[in-house]
Design an enzyme around this catalytic site. Structure first.
Site, PDB file in Angstrom:
ATOM      1  N   GLY A 106     -16.769  15.561 -55.448  1.00  0.00           N
ATOM      2  CA  GLY A 106     -16.998  14.373 -56.265  1.00  0.00           C
ATOM      3  C   GLY A 106     -17.936  13.395 -55.604  1.00  0.00           C
ATOM      4  N   MET A 108     -21.593  12.457 -53.506  1.00  0.00           N
ATOM      5  CA  MET A 108     -22.955  12.764 -53.917  1.00  0.00           C
ATOM      6  C   MET A 108     -23.464  14.102 -53.391  1.00  0.00           C
ATOM      7  SD  MET A 108     -26.375  10.544 -53.504  1.00  0.00           S
ATOM      8  CE  MET A 108     -26.970  11.570 -52.173  1.00  0.00           C
ATOM      9  N   HIS A 459     -17.578  29.773 -57.055  1.00  0.00           N
ATOM     10  CA  HIS A 459     -16.515  28.809 -57.362  1.00  0.00           C
ATOM     11  C   HIS A 459     -15.171  29.501 -57.569  1.00  0.00           C
ATOM     12  CE1 HIS A 459     -14.166  26.167 -60.109  1.00  0.00           C
ATOM     13  NE2 HIS A 459     -14.559  25.256 -59.232  1.00  0.00           N
TER      14      HIS A 459
END
Ligand code: ADP
Ligand code: MG
Ligand code: MG
Length: 886
Positions: A106, A108, A459
Site C-alpha cells: 500500500g 508508494m 501474486h
C-alpha cells in the site's frame, strides 16, 4: 551537533547498518549492511523515518535541515558512481524507493530512471549507443512518476502505448522502434500535462524532491493506513526514502534482472531458487509480462555472474544466518544487488531451514526453536494426496505452495465469496489466469488456487505460501473462459462447480476429486519438536474422544488427554436408541435399564482410549450437553423414535417440548444432569472404573481423571464426588482390583473461578473450560456473535476474537484468580499440588499458550493436529520469545 537525517551507502561503506531498521526502514538498513560487508550495491542514500515524522509535523514539508544533507549525499553518489545527476551527456539516474521498518503493502511504488529529461535522454542514447533503450527508459519514467507521484492514471498511459502499437501494427512493446518510443514520450507528456496541469518537470532536482514528497505522502495513503490497522502495526515513525543510482538490466543481452531466495522457500531445500529475465528492468520478472527463466539456467548463460551470485548467496547467509530473499540486476555483465531481506517461507521450509542451519552450525538449537512460527506448522500438517488413490494428472503447473486440495471450480474471487456465503461447507478451488491484490478475500476462502500464468514469485504463489494454502501456478495447458464459466485443461473440459484437485507439492493438476490423507511427524519436523521439548515447561495434552484421535495425538507427542467428551459416544447408530430410551424413561428403574444398555458401549470406548494413551492421564468429562440435543426436533424423526421404542408419537413430542429451553447454553446441562438424575453419572463412573480395571489387568497402567463439568457451587461437587467414590469403590471391590483415579472439575463459570478456594477443597484438579468461561464472562453466546463481532473487531472494541485467543484482560483474570485461590487452598487443606490445565479450543492457540505458561498451568490440551503447534508455542513461551507469522 546537528541531527543526521540522511545516510549514505555504497562503494563498500555505509553510514548506517542492518540493525537500524527503525530509522532507515528494512530496505535502507539492509542496503547499508550489504554495502558494508562488500557486496556490490549501487550507491545511494536513505532519508530517515524521522524525517517522515517531521514532514508531517511541519504540515507536509521536508524539514530544512534535511535538504543540505540530501545534496551532500547526492554528490557522494555522483563521486562513487562516476556520473552526474542532471548531466546531459552521461546522466546519473536514480530510483526512489519507499521502505518502512516492516514491509508494508500500500505504500508508494518505486520510481525508476528518475533524472531523465529531454536533453539527458539524448545524452543517454548517444552514450549507450542505444536510443531505443533511452527513450524506453524516459517513457517509463513519465508513466511511473506521473502515476505514483502525481496521481495520474496509469491506464491513461497504457492507453497511449496500446494505441501506438495499433497504429504501428505491432504486437509487443519491444517491437516499437526508437522513433516510435520518441513519439510515445510526446504522447505521455501530453497525458501528464492534461492531468497535472503542468509540464513534466525537466529539472531533475525538482523531480527528486517531488518524488520524495510523494513517498512521504504514501505513508498516510488509504491503503497503507488500512494495512497498519488490520495488522495492528503501531509505533512506527514513518517510511524512509531510498534514493539509489540506477543500474540497467535492459541494456541488451548481457544485461538482466532477477529475484531469488537463498534456499527453496517451499521445501526449505538448500538450493538457490529464483527467476531472472535477460534484457529486462525492475518489476518485469514478477509482473508476468514475460515468462522468466529459472535461476539455474543463468549458470550457462552468464557463468561469471552466476558464480558471483552464488558467492553472494553464501556470504549473505553466513552473515545474516537466515534465508534471504534478494533482488539483483546485471548491467552489461556487471552484477549489482538491489535488495535483501529475510525470506518468507512455508512452514515446511521454516522447519527444514531451521534444522539444517543448526547442522551447518549457523545457529543453535534454541534459535531454531525460536525461529519457527508455531502456527506455520499447520503447513506440515496439511493433507497430502492419498498415496493409495489412483491419480491421473491431466497437466502440470509450477508447484507454488505445497499440500493437496480438492474443490469445486470457481472462476473469480467474487464468485468464491458468493458461493461460500451460500454454501459455507463447500470446498472451493479458485481457478484464474492470475490473481491480484483485489482477489485476496476469495483466495482466502479457497481450499486451493490454480492459475494458468505466473511463476513462483507471482501474486498467487506468494499469497498462498503465506497462508499455507495449496497452490499451483503457470499451468499453461489450461484455458479459461470466464464469461462462459468453463475451462479446458489439456483439451479436457470442465465447468464452474466441477471438482478439481491440485497437488501444490508437485504441481500436478487432476480433474475430479482425489482423496487426501493426514500427514505424519517425521524427519526435521520431529527433530525440531525434540529440541522444543527441551525448553518447555507446560505439558501438552489433547482433546480426543476416540481411540483413533488419541493414537494420532500420541504420534504428535501428546502427553495425555485433557478432554475426552462422552456425549459423542452416544450418537452412534447402535447407541442413540438406548440413549433416547433413557431420556424418555418415566421411572428411575426404566432409566437404569436403558443406561445398562449403554454401559458396555461406554466401557469399550474407554478401554480403547486408555490403551491408546498407554499410561498417560486421561481426563474424562461426564455428560455435558442438555438432553434435548439427543432427541429429534422434526415430526418425522419423532415418529421414527416413537416406533423404535414402542411409544406414542404424542409422548415423544411431549417430552421434546418439556425439555425445550430458551437458552440451552445456560440450561439443564453439565453437572445439573447427574444432580437430578444420579443414575446417569453412576453409569459413566462405573464404565470408566471398569474400563480402567480391565486395562490394568492386561498389565498396562492407567490414570483416569473424572471431570465434572459446569460446577458453580462447591455443594454440587461435594454431592457428585461422594456418589462417584461410592460407585468406584463398589467396582473395585467387585473386581478385587484397585485402580488409581482422580476426581476434579472444569472451571467454566465465573462463580467457580471466584470460589475456587472452596472448590479446590474437593477437586483434585482444575481444567479451565475457556469456551464456556468466555461465553459466561462476556455474556456472548459463541454461536450468536456473527452479527456484531466483525464490527467489534473493526472498531477495536476487542483486539481479537476472544473465542480464538484468550481475553487476557478479563477472562484471564478469572483464570488467574482461580489458579491462585485453588492452589493455595489445596495446599493448605491437603498439602497437595492442585493440577491445573486448559481444555478450551484456546489450548491450541499460540498466544493463549503463552498466557497459560505465564499463569503457571501444568498443561494445555488441544485438538490432535494442534499438538505440535502447542509444543512449539510452549517452548517459545518458556524461552520468552514468541514468533508470529506476518
Ligand atoms: P518493492 O519494495 O516493491 O520490492 P523496490 O524498491 O525493491 O520495490 O523496487 C522495485 C523494482 O525496481 C525491483 O525489481 C528493484 O530491484 C528495482 N530497482 C529498484 N531500484 C533500482 C535501481 N537503483 N536500479 C535498478 N533497479 C532498481
Ligand atoms: Mg523489492
Ligand atoms: Mg463447557
Amino acid at each position: 551537533m546537528s541531527t543526521k537525517h540522511v545516510y549514505f551507502f555504497g562503494g563498500g561503506t555505509a553510514d548506517g547498518d542492518g540493525k537500524m531498521k527503525e530509522l532507515l526502514g528494512g530496505k535502507g538498513a539492509n542496503l547499508a549492511e550489504m554495502s558494508k560487508i562488500g557486496i556490490p550495491v549501487p550507491p545511494g542514500f536513505t532519508i530517515t523515518t524521522e524525517v517522515c515524522a517531521a514532514y508531517y509535523e511541519q504540515g507536509k514539508k521536508i524539514p530544512e535541515a534535511a535538504i543540505p544533507q540530501i545534496d551532500e549525499c547526492l554528490k557522494k553518489v555522483e563521486a562513487t558512481f562516476g556520473k552526474k545527476f542532471g548531466d546531459t551527456s552521461d546522466p546519473l539516474l536514480v530510483s526512489v524507493r519507499s521502505g518502512a521498518a516492516l514491509s508494508m503493502p500500500g505504500m508508494m511504488n518505486t520510481i525508476l530512471n528518475l533524472g531523465l529529461n529531454d536533453a539527458s535522454v539524448e545524452g543517454l542514447a548517444k552514450k549507450t549507443g542505444n536510443p531505443r533503450f533511452a527513450y524506453d527508459s524516459y517513457r517509463r519514467l513519465i508513466d511511473m512518476f506521473g502515476s505514483t507521484a502525481m496521481g495520474c492514471e496509469h491506464e491513461a498511459f497504457e492507453h497511449e502505448i496500446h494505441t501506438l502499437k495499433h497504429e504501428k501494427k505491432v504486437q509487443l512493446d519491444t517491437d516499437l522502434s526508437a522513433d516510435d518510443l520518441k513519439e510515445l514520450v510526446k504522447r505521455y507528456k501530453a497525458v501528464y500535462k492534461k492531468h497535472v496541469k503542468d509540464d513534466f518537470p525537466q529539472d531533475p532536482k525538482k523531480q527528486l524532491m517531488l518524488a520524495i514528497n510523494a513517498v512521504f505522502n504514501s505513508w498516510n495513503g488509504k491503503k497503507a493506513i488500512e494495512y497498519r490497522r488490520i495488522e495492528r502495526i503501531t509505533g512506527l515513525k514513518g517510511t524512509a526514502v531510498n534514493v539509489q543510482a540506477m543500474v540497467f538490466g535492459n541494456m541488451g543481452n548481457s544485461s538482466g534482472t532477477g529475484v531469488a531466495f537463498t534456499r527453496d522457500p517451499n521445501t526449505g531445500e538448500n538450493v538457490f531458487y529464483g527467476d531472472y529475465l535477460i534484457n529486462a528492468q525492475g518489476e518485469d520478472v514478477v509482473a508476468g509480462i514475460r515468462t522468466p527463466e529459472p535461476i539455474a539456467k543463468l549458470e550457462s548463460e552468464m557463468p561469471k555472474v552466476y558464480k558471483q551470485l552464488m558467492d553472494i548467496r553464501e556470504k549473505l547467509e553466513r552473515h545474516y544466518k537466515e534465508m534471504q530473499d534478494i533482488e539483483f540486476t546485471v548491467q552489461d555483465g556487471t552484477l549489482y544487488m538491489l535488495q535483501t531481506r529475510s525470506g518468507k517461507r512455508t512452514g515446511t521450509a521454516a522447519v527444514r531451514i531451521a534444522v539444517e542451519m543448526v547442522k551447518e552450525k549457523l545457529i543453535d538449537e534454541t534459535t531454531a526453536v525460536k525461529r519457527v512460527a508455531p502456527d506455520s506448522l499447520n503447513h506440515l500438517l496439511l493433507p497430502q494426496l492419498d498415496p493409495k488413490a489412483k491419480v491421473k494428472p491431466v497437466a502440470q503447473g509450477i508447484a507454488a505452495s505445497p499440500g493437496a486440495a480438492s474443490g469445486m471450480i470457481v472462476l473469480s474471487a467474487e464468485a468464491a465469496v458468493e458461493h461460500v456465503a451460500k454454501h459455507p461447507n463447500d470446498p472451493i478451488m479458485l481457478v484464474r489466469k492470475e490473481t491480484s491484490p483485489e482477489d485476496v478475500a476469495g483466495m482466502h476462502l479457497a481450499k486451493g488456487i490454480l492459475t494458468s500464468t505466473g511463476g513462483k514469485a507471482s501474486h498467487a504463489a506468494v499469497v498462498a505460501r503465506g497462508w499455507g494454502k495449496p497452490c499451483v501456478v503457470g499451468c499453461e495447458a489450461m484455458k479459461i473462459d470466464e464469461a462462459k464459466g468453463t475451462i479446458t485443461i489439456a483439451g479436457i473440459a470442465a465447468k464452474a462447480g466441477d471438482f478439481l484437485t491440485i497437488n501444490g507439492t508437485t504441481g500436478d493438476v487432476m480433474i475430479g476429486k482425489v482423496p487426501t490423507v493426514a500427514p505424519t511427524m517425521t524427519g526435521d519436523f520431529a527433530t525440531l519438536m525434540t529440541w522444543a521439548d527441551k525448553s518447555r515447561k507446560l505439558k501438552i495434552r489433547t482433546n480426543a474422544d476416540t481411540p483413533a484421535d488419541a493414537a494420532k495425538a500420541r504420534e504428535f507427542g501428546a502427553e495425555g488427554i485433557g478432554l475426552c467428551r462422552t456425549e459423542h459416544m452416544f450418537f452412534g447408530e447402535d447407541r442413540i436408541t438406548a440413549m433416547r430410551e433413557m431420556i424418555l424413561a418415566e421411572s428411575v428403574e426404566a432409566r437404569a435399564k436403558a443406561l445398562a444398555k449403554l454401559l458396555p458401549f461406554q466401557k469399550a470406548d474407554f478401554v480403547g482410549i486408555f490403551e491408546a494413551m498407554d499410561g498417560f492421564p486421561v481426563t474424562i468429562r461426564l455428560l455435558d450437553p442438555p438432553l434435548h440435543e439427543f432427541l429429534p426436533h422434526d415430526g418425522k424423526g419423532q415418529e421414527e423414535v416413537a416406533a423404535s421404542l414402542g411409544l406414542s408419537v404424542a409422548k415423544v413430542k411431549e417430552r421434546v417440548e418439556e425439555l425445550h429451553e430458551f437458552n440451552p447454553m445456560m440450561g439443564f446441562r453439565g453437572c445439573r444432569l447427574p444432580v437430578v438424575f444420579p443414575e446417569i453419572g453412576d453409569m459413566q463412573v462405573q464404565a470408566i472404573i471398569e474400563a480402567a480395571i480391565e486395562v490394568k489387568k492386561k498389565g498396562k497402567s492407567v490414570l483416569p481423571e473424572i471431570m465434572i463439568p459446569l460446577v458453580g457451587m462447591i455443594e454440587e461437587l461435594t454431592l457428585l464426588k461422594k456418589r462417584a467414590i461410592t460407585v468406584a469403590r463398589d467396582c473395585m471391590k467387585k473386581a478385587g482390583v484397585e485402580v488409581e483415579y482422580q476426581i476434579g472439575t472444569m472451571i467454566e463459570l465465573p462463580r467457580a473461578a471466584l470460589t475456587a478456594d472452596q472448590i479446590a477443597e474437593e477437586a483434585e484438579f482444575f481444567s479451565f473450560g475457556t469456551n464456556d468461561l468466555t461465553q459466561m464472562t462476556f455474556g456472548f453466546s459463541r454461536d450468536d456473535i456473527k452479527g456484531f463481532m466483525p464490527t467489534y473487531l473493526k472498531e477495536k472494541i476487542l483486539p481479537v476474537d476472544p473465542f480464538q485467543s484468550i481475553d487476557v484482560n478479563g477472562v484471564g483474570q478469572l483464570i488467574d484468580i482461580g489458579i491462585q485461590k485453588g492452589r493455595a487452598s489445596r495446599k493448605a487443606k491437603h498439602n497437595q499440588h492442585l493440577k491445573v490445565g486448559i481444555c478450551g479450543e484456546h489450548g491450541g492457540d499460540p498466544d493463549s499458550v503463552v498466557f497459560c505458561h505465564k499463569v503457571g498451568m501444568d498443561y494445555v490440551s488441544c485438538s490432535p493436529f494442534r499438538v505440535p503447534i502447542a509444543r512449539l508455542a510452549a517452548a517459545q513461551a518458556a524461552l520468552g520469545e514468541t514468533k508470529r507469522d506476518k
